[in-house]
Design a protein around this motif. Structure first.
Motif, PDB file in Angstrom:
ATOM      1  N   VAL A 323       0.838  -1.198   0.000  1.00  0.00           N
ATOM      2  CA  VAL A 323       0.000   0.000   0.000  1.00  0.00           C
ATOM      3  C   VAL A 323       0.875   1.251   0.000  1.00  0.00           C
ATOM      4  O   VAL A 323       0.530   2.274  -0.599  1.00  0.00           O
ATOM      5  N   TYR A 324       2.029   1.163   0.647  1.00  0.00           N
ATOM      6  CA  TYR A 324       2.925   2.314   0.767  1.00  0.00           C
ATOM      7  C   TYR A 324       4.291   1.995   0.180  1.00  0.00           C
ATOM      8  O   TYR A 324       4.769   0.865   0.257  1.00  0.00           O
ATOM      9  N   TYR A 438      -0.211   0.898  -4.557  1.00  0.00           N
ATOM     10  CA  TYR A 438      -0.796  -0.436  -4.429  1.00  0.00           C
ATOM     11  C   TYR A 438      -1.151  -1.000  -5.800  1.00  0.00           C
ATOM     12  O   TYR A 438      -1.005  -2.202  -6.043  1.00  0.00           O
ATOM     13  N   GLY A 475      -3.312   4.077   2.073  1.00  0.00           N
ATOM     14  CA  GLY A 475      -2.416   4.699   1.107  1.00  0.00           C
ATOM     15  C   GLY A 475      -2.052   6.122   1.460  1.00  0.00           C
ATOM     16  O   GLY A 475      -1.053   6.650   0.960  1.00  0.00           O
ATOM     17  N   ASN A 499       5.464   8.828   0.026  1.00  0.00           N
ATOM     18  CA  ASN A 499       4.025   8.559   0.024  1.00  0.00           C
ATOM     19  C   ASN A 499       3.218   9.846   0.179  1.00  0.00           C
ATOM     20  O   ASN A 499       3.729  10.846   0.670  1.00  0.00           O
TER      21      ASN A 499
END
Length: 656
Positions: A323-324, A438, A475, A499
């Motif tokens: 996700v990150y 992701y 996220g 991110n």
């Protein structure tokens, strides 16, 4: 149909035919696999291949294209292996998105393709950002973004074209006008005669082409590319075509008059181009049969390979970790420090980051010469030049452009003039920034600064603190400092992090709070709370303005031993610190300025109830603001804020 072969050799003309027929033959095979249940959905581009193929052929291989779900020809012309595309369409973890996306909702850096999301329009402003990155690097490159005639009704279309025109960006916006947005015909979409007429309103060049004429598309895009690169200006192209099948196969075509199919079948781009090559004696019927058979054999081999797909392997740890993008290690502060206001610590953090990261671009309304609504960016334009950019009033396009800059290798900070205005860019944040890593491993190196909060009599549209909207979105990272040193260190950490970070700054703290702030560059790790003070009677878990409310209350009530935990980072969250302060008193009050229902305090109290129940001596309580919009009048606002009810909750909890 007239074909212009200017500048094209016989070999190129023949290779163009292969490029044009290949996606058609693949589609015919995919429609068969769809009926067999081997792929789940298909958006057909039959009859429109000349646009995707011609446009892609006209660009250089390292120039980014942002296609839609009917642009198979982009992917095949960029030579993406069919067997891997088939794995993608099957939802295999061996596809381009590891089974996380369907059909063409993916991107790939090696092929310079940025995949769409289902919300039509946001890809247009991403193209602006990629083009801006090329400008900063002085690269003679163009970016091309597709949209449909239905997508031109989206606000993002206006914002992206306006931004590209105002900033003089080398972007080609290519409208595939196939007559219908699902079942909605063009006369229910717009009132201008041609969509290309919109170009003049944005001050850019525009041209309308026959989207079924391969060479007309190619020559037009080639000319537009050279013009955009040489003049550093955008171009709008309307390619007129027709959709020979449904929006997707399940929707059918009953809403389309039969006469339209008869008319457009005669304009089939493959038939027309093949006839032209036969007329100039470059191709015969026998050679057409041979080429098609050769490609069909290639397709069958690729399909056989693509269908050799093992069952998807579920790995929860991998799902969560992807996700990150990997975080950057923290940098400890040096020994020197000075007293600063909250606002000055943020301003110094931005300046330090601009020196630390030459690839960092600052964007926002009035942040350049004017220095921003709160004067945080004052003086940065003089020192850093065009890395500090004023923007039009178009939050969505600017956030999309920030993502494009990230794709182009840059960092960016977008300042919301007020955090309330972020609603205008919500889609880009929660569906593009938050999900892109992701989906296909692309980092979104973007920080959005959010001046937030009440207590300054600004009313319902300049006083919200809306962190709970974003803590729900995987996220995103969400940070909310309360002290000057934390504000600087967390901002620098946010700008270092690859991110997307929502960075909340409470406006009422800007000039009312001071503290010692380390000099130079340092960062504070996300997910590490700060114990403001220990206590034995009651624990208050809070952040932002709530920290100062709690501290002031504790000072005024020395008879109650109050522990105060400043979360600082809401996502990620410091669960260890929450557990420790819960254990210290057994009585917990979660305090925040946001409204009660659905506020982030609900998440904290639920986690404590689930994981720390044995440590509790009383129910976890929440003290939050009223479930109303933020009122303007001073007395109404005081009553609205959670601070007005803090004493009542503490007394109830203390006496439990």
């Amino acid at each position: 149909m007239q074909f212009d072969r200017t500048g094209l050799s016989n070999e190129q003309l023949l290779s163009f035919y292969n490029a044009l027929i290949y996606p058609r033959l693949i589609e015919e095979k995919m429609l068969l696999l769809l009926r067999q249940g081997k792929i789940s959905k298909w958006f057909s581009g039959i009859g429109q291949e000349a646009i995707a193929v011609g446009a892609t052929l006209a660009l250089e291989d390292d120039e980014w294209i942002l296609p839609l779900h009917r642009n198979l020809g982009v992917f095949t012309t960029r030579r993406m292996p069919l067997h891997k595309l088939l794995k993608q369409w099957q939802g295999s973890d061996e596809g381009y998105s590891k089974g996380r996306e369907r059909s063409f909702h993916f991107g790939n850096r090696d092929h310079h393709i940025c995949g769409m999301i289902s919300h039509l329009g946001p890809q247009l402003s991403i193209a602006d950002g990629i083009a801006l990155a090329h400008q900063y690097k002085h690269e003679p490159k163009v970016t091309l973004a597709f949209t449909g005639e239905g997508g031109t009704s989206e606000g993002e279309f206006h914002e992206a074209l306006n931004l590209a025109a105002v900033w003089d960006l080398p972007v080609i916006f290519l409208i595939e006008n196939n007559g219908y947005a699902l079942s909605t015909p063009t006369h229910e979409q717009y009132r201008c005669h041609d969509l290309v007429d919109k170009a003049a309103g944005y001050g850019m060049e525009g041209v309308r082409v026959d989207g079924n004429n391969l060479l007309e598309v190619y020559q037009t895009v080639k000319t537009a590319r050279n013009y955009a690169v040489q003049t550093q200006k955008p171009v709008l192209i309307e390619a007129v075509t027709f959709r020979m099948r449904g929006h997707e196969e399940a929707s059918g075509v009953k809403y389309v008059p039969a006469a339209l199919f008869e008319m457009w079948e005669k304009k089939d781009p493959i038939t027309q181009y093949a006839n032209y090559l036969k007329e100039i004696n470059l191709l015969s019927d026998e050679e057409i049969t041979r080429i098609q058979q050769q490609l069909k054999t290639q397709i069958e081999n690729e399909v056989a390979l693509g269908l050799q797909t093992p069952p998807i392997r579920v790995n929860t740890a991998l799902e969560l970790s992807d996700v990150y993008a990997p975080a950057i290690p923290a940098v400890n502060p040096g020994p020197a420090a000075k007293e600063q206001r909250f606002i000055d610590a943020i301003a110094e953090g931005l300046k330090e980051a601009m020196h630390q990261f030459p690839e960092l671009i600052l964007m926002g309304q009035d942040i350049a010469e004017y220095g921003g609504a709160f004067k945080i960016t004052e003086g940065l334009l003089k020192e850093f030049g065009n890395r500090v950019r004023n923007t039009p009033l178009c939050e969505s396009a600017v956030i999309g452009a920030a993502l494009g800059l990230s794709i182009g290798g840059f960092k960016s900070m977008v300042e919301m003039q007020f955090g309330d205005f972020v609603t205008c860019g919500f889609n880009q944040i929660v569906n593009n920034l938050a999900k892109i890593h992701y989906r296909w491993g692309q980092a979104a190196d973007v920080v959005i600064r959010m001046p937030a909060g009440g207590g300054v009599g600004a009313g319902p549209f300049h006083s919200q603190t809306n962190e709970a909207w974003f803590t729900h979105v995987p996220g995103l990272k969400v940070v909310y400092p309360s002290a000057p040193a934390d504000a600087k260190g967390l901002l620098l950490a946010a700008l270092a992090d690859p991110n997307p970070v929502m960075f909340f700054e409470h406006k009422a703290l800007y000039r009312s709070i001071t503290g010692m702030v380390p000099e130079g560059y340092y960062t504070i790790e996300f997910g590490k709370a700060r114990l403001v003070q220990a206590g034995t009677d009651i624990s208050i878990i809070t952040y932002g303005s709530g920290v100062h409310w709690a501290v002031n209350y504790a000072m005024q009530h020395p008879g109650i031993s109050i522990g105060i935990l400043d979360l600082r980072s809401l996502h990620p969250l410091d669960y260890d610190a929450i557990r420790e302060i819960t254990a210290a008193t057994g009585k917990v009050l979660v305090l925040h300025e946001d409204t009660l229902t659905g506020g982030f305090g609900a998440e904290i109290s639920a986690w404590i109830a689930e994981h720390c129940f044995e440590l509790l001596d009383a129910p976890v309580m929440r003290c939050a603001s009223l479930d109303t919009p933020v009122p303007f009048a001073q007395e109404l606002e005081k009553n609205f804020l959670a601070k007005a009810r803090l004493d009542g909750y503490i007394q109830r909890l203390f006496q439990w």
